[in-house]
Design a protein around this motif. Structure first.
Motif, PDB file in Angstrom:
ATOM      1  N   TRP A 154      -0.188  -7.721   2.728  1.00 37.51           N
ATOM      2  CA  TRP A 154       0.413  -8.695   3.646  1.00 37.51           C
ATOM      3  C   TRP A 154      -0.122 -10.095   3.353  1.00 37.51           C
ATOM      4  O   TRP A 154       0.642 -11.066   3.203  1.00 37.51           O
ATOM      5  CB  TRP A 154       0.077  -8.241   5.063  1.00 37.51           C
ATOM      6  CG  TRP A 154       0.597  -9.089   6.175  1.00 37.51           C
ATOM      7  CD1 TRP A 154       1.621  -9.984   6.118  1.00 37.51           C
ATOM      8  CD2 TRP A 154       0.109  -9.091   7.508  1.00 37.51           C
ATOM      9  NE1 TRP A 154       1.801 -10.547   7.345  1.00 37.51           N
ATOM     10  CE2 TRP A 154       0.891 -10.023   8.218  1.00 37.51           C
ATOM     11  CE3 TRP A 154      -0.897  -8.406   8.180  1.00 37.51           C
ATOM     12  CZ2 TRP A 154       0.676 -10.280   9.562  1.00 37.51           C
ATOM     13  CZ3 TRP A 154      -1.101  -8.659   9.515  1.00 37.51           C
ATOM     14  CH2 TRP A 154      -0.318  -9.586  10.202  1.00 37.51           C
ATOM     15  N   VAL A 155      -1.433 -10.183   3.260  1.00 39.88           N
ATOM     16  CA  VAL A 155      -2.044 -11.475   2.949  1.00 39.88           C
ATOM     17  C   VAL A 155      -1.569 -11.959   1.580  1.00 39.88           C
ATOM     18  O   VAL A 155      -1.229 -13.131   1.396  1.00 39.88           O
ATOM     19  CB  VAL A 155      -3.576 -11.341   2.999  1.00 39.88           C
ATOM     20  CG1 VAL A 155      -4.241 -12.546   2.383  1.00 39.88           C
ATOM     21  CG2 VAL A 155      -4.043 -11.168   4.427  1.00 39.88           C
TER      22      VAL A 155
ATOM     23  N   ALA B 208       1.196 -11.301   0.145  1.00 36.61           N
ATOM     24  CA  ALA B 208       2.600 -11.696   0.161  1.00 36.61           C
ATOM     25  C   ALA B 208       2.787 -13.052   0.829  1.00 36.61           C
ATOM     26  O   ALA B 208       3.846 -13.647   0.715  1.00 36.61           O
ATOM     27  CB  ALA B 208       3.430 -10.646   0.892  1.00 36.61           C
TER      28      ALA B 208
ATOM     29  N   MET C 192       8.895  -7.737   2.806  1.00 37.92           N
ATOM     30  CA  MET C 192       8.413  -9.030   3.301  1.00 37.92           C
ATOM     31  C   MET C 192       9.166 -10.177   2.654  1.00 37.92           C
ATOM     32  O   MET C 192       9.192 -11.276   3.180  1.00 37.92           O
ATOM     33  CB  MET C 192       6.922  -9.160   3.030  1.00 37.92           C
ATOM     34  CG  MET C 192       6.129  -8.369   4.037  1.00 37.92           C
ATOM     35  SD  MET C 192       4.391  -8.605   3.854  1.00 37.92           S
ATOM     36  CE  MET C 192       3.823  -7.848   5.364  1.00 37.92           C
TER      37      MET C 192
ATOM     38  N   PHE D 213      -2.446  -2.307   3.765  1.00 39.38           N
ATOM     39  CA  PHE D 213      -1.323  -3.080   4.304  1.00 39.38           C
ATOM     40  C   PHE D 213      -1.724  -4.532   4.497  1.00 39.38           C
ATOM     41  O   PHE D 213      -1.002  -5.447   4.109  1.00 39.38           O
ATOM     42  CB  PHE D 213      -0.879  -2.461   5.636  1.00 39.38           C
ATOM     43  CG  PHE D 213       0.183  -3.239   6.342  1.00 39.38           C
ATOM     44  CD1 PHE D 213       1.509  -3.016   6.066  1.00 39.38           C
ATOM     45  CD2 PHE D 213      -0.150  -4.220   7.265  1.00 39.38           C
ATOM     46  CE1 PHE D 213       2.491  -3.748   6.707  1.00 39.38           C
ATOM     47  CE2 PHE D 213       0.829  -4.953   7.906  1.00 39.38           C
ATOM     48  CZ  PHE D 213       2.149  -4.715   7.623  1.00 39.38           C
TER      49      PHE D 213
END
Ligand code: SF4
Ligand code: SF4
Lengths: 343, 196
Positions: A297-298, A300, A38, A293
């Motif tokens: 994700w949040v 990152a 990411m 995930f």
């Protein structure tokens, strides 16, 4: 009760213990890889094929490093801090069902160590113990960063535990049970439309924020905010004790994700009846990793929130929504019961 | 109630999610390198005459004098007591504190010491960083074809207003109209073994 019953329980304990520890390491790898990609980086790729052994190498490194104890620390509390954090979390896995029942002829095997009727309560009770380990570690280090970290951690975890507990009440009322297995079966209807995430979406948002705050993932990672507190409550820890803190954090996240999947995503149930040929434990793992995930994700993406925002969000946004949700579900159930409609 | 900027938060999630499927920009250094640039320079080496194999160095000691890192040592031996004739006896480069500045190459009147393209100089001992005359000449022999090929392109001298090339370099207008220079795509190259 058959004579081999204790052995089966023992075998389950060993399997869960190994599985959870393994999953914690896989999660660390998954976390680094996903975060790396990411951020347009590679992530670990040197140790073993595609860097798969990186977590193992780190574990070995941490275990053989010198374990220092600061001179002016409270030695006893310093030593029991990590244990107090990790033990409740591993104990809580005892009530988590990982799959639907397996039957071998006459014998039915429950893939849960202890199929107790108050599973959810036990999880909530045990995880709220974890904050003592964090507070002790930070206090005993006799370090201002550790102290700040543990103060933040205690305030944050205790606050978010309130809304976390509130958010599951709706689910419990709908499922008529505190048994985690029964909660999953309460969502069974063949499709995902009856999963509690659909019926209890605001509660899920609160729960999800709550588990991110409990396991101190960004954007709720104030207890260990690197840019402000170096490492927060475990800043003075090294070697094996630091390793235990890290393992505890990752297993706590895993525990919360398992509970979230059970409460809101129908556990091992397939989203469509047509997909039921895939075994339940695979569904369970897939859902867990989808949630992990999302958490990464949040983390990152969103920056860490300010401390007063953290508290405002909890007490002024999540708490009223949680209470409203609780009353709406209660009213709905009462009305449905008086009309003779099943919910 | 706190104002939550929902739309930017979701935009951010999109950005990170898109990044997940974009190839990483990392270049895996030892196995993969950017193509070398014409202006890149490595450690200084000594050239020799291809026919006789003798070092071109006339032991004038200019490079030793200009070297800002004090890493060059030129030992000349007077031949037959005549102090006007100097013969190179030893030439030592301590590359551990060489700056790759190229002053030595700029100072050399006979193009004996030149900047090569050798940059992989990591070693496990500081002793590995000290090169003697024979080693520098061997490296120079290996570098000679590249030196011949890139001689014009590589300009190590500082702009000297007394020379034609210096004037050209100094007065050269910067052309920014073409936008940023495009990055060369990384290519895989065989790892060079540590020289000498
Ligand atoms: S490149 Fe610069 S520092 Fe290195 S030897 Fe030549 S003059 Fe000295
Ligand atoms: S300047 Fe050139 S000729 Fe003079 S000592 Fe150095 S290498 Fe030799």
């Amino acid at each position: 009760m058959e004579w081999y019953y204790p052995f089966i329980v023992l075998a389950k304990v060993v399997i869960v213990l190994i599985g959870v520890s393994l999953a914690a390491y896989i999660n660390v790898y998954f976390f680094r890889k996903e975060l790396g990609r990411m951020q347009s980086r590679m992530g670990p790729n040197r140790v073993g094929p595609e860097g798969l052994l990186q977590s193992l190498a780190d574990a070995v490194k941490m275990l053989i490093k010198e374990d220092t104890i600061p001179a002016d620390s409270d030695r006893l509390l310093f030593k029991i801090g990590p244990a107090l954090l990790i033990i409740p979390i591993f104990v809580a896995f005892a009530v988590v069902p990982f799959s639907n029942d397996w039957s071998f002829g006459q014998t039915v095997l429950h893939p849960v160590i202890s199929n107790t009727n108050v599973g959810l309560l036990i999880v909530l009770a045990l995880t709220s113990m974890g904050v003592y380990g964090v507070v002790m570690g930070g206090w005993a280090s006799n370090n201002k960063y550790g102290m700040m970290g543990s103060l933040r951690a205690s305030a944050q975890m205790i606050s978010y535990e309130v809304t976390l507990g509130l958010s599951v009440i709706g689910v419990v009322m709908l499922a008529h049970s505190l048994n985690l297995g029964d909660i999953v079966e309460g969502q069974a209807s063949g499709t995902f439309a009856t999963w509690y995430i659909v019926r209890q979406f605001p509660a899920f948002i609160i729960f999800f924020a709550g588990i991110m705050a409990e396991s101190a993932r960004p954007p709720f990672d104030l207890p260990e905010a690197e840019s402000e507190l170096v490492a927060g409550y475990h800043v003075e820890y090294s070697g094996a004790r630091f390793f235990i803190y890290q393992t505890a954090e990752w297993s706590a996240m895993l525990l919360w994700v398992c509970v979230a999947v059970i409460l809101f995503f129908g556990g091992w149930l397939p989203p469509f009846g047509a997909l039921s040929f895939i075994p339940g434990w695979l569904w369970f793992i897939a859902k867990c990793y989808a949630l992990i995930f999302t958490i990464i994700w949040v983390g990152a993406t969103w920056p860490r929130i300010r401390y007063d925002e953290l508290m405002t969000l909890n007490w002024k946004v999540f708490l009223p929504i949680g209470i409203a949700n609780f009353f709406i579900v209660a009213a709905w159930k009462t009305i449905a019961a008086s009309l003779g409609v099943g919910v | 109630m706190a104002k939550v900027p929902v739309a930017p938060m979701i935009d951010g999630l999109k950005v990170t999610f898109d990044n997940l499927f974009r190839p990483p920009t990392t270049i895996q250094f030892p196995e993969e390198r950017r193509p070398e640039q014409a202006r890149e320079r490595g450690m200084p080496v000594l050239r020799s005459f291809p026919d006789t194999g003798e070092c071109r160095c006339v032991a004038c000691g200019l490079c030793e004098v200009v070297c800002p890192g004090h890493c060059l040592e030129v030992h000349a031996q007077p031949e037959g007591g005549d102090r006007r004739v100097r013969i190179l006896e030893a030439y030592i480069l301590d590359a551990s504190h060489c700056l790759f500045c190229g002053y030595c190459a700029a100072a050399c009147p006979v193009e004996a010491v030149v900047m090569s393209d050798i940059q992989d100089m990591a070693g496990f001992s500081r002793r590995n960083m000290i090169f003697d005359l024979q080693q520098l000449m061997e490296l120079g022999r290996r570098f000679e074809p590249t030196y011949q090929a890139t001689k014009g392109a590589v300009e190590f001298r500082l702009p000297d207003p007394d020379t034609e090339s210096g004037r050209l370099l100094e007065n050269k207008p910067l052309d920014l109209s073409e936008g940023p220079v495009e990055r060369p795509t990384p290519v895989a190259v065989p790892v060079r073994s540590k020289s000498v």
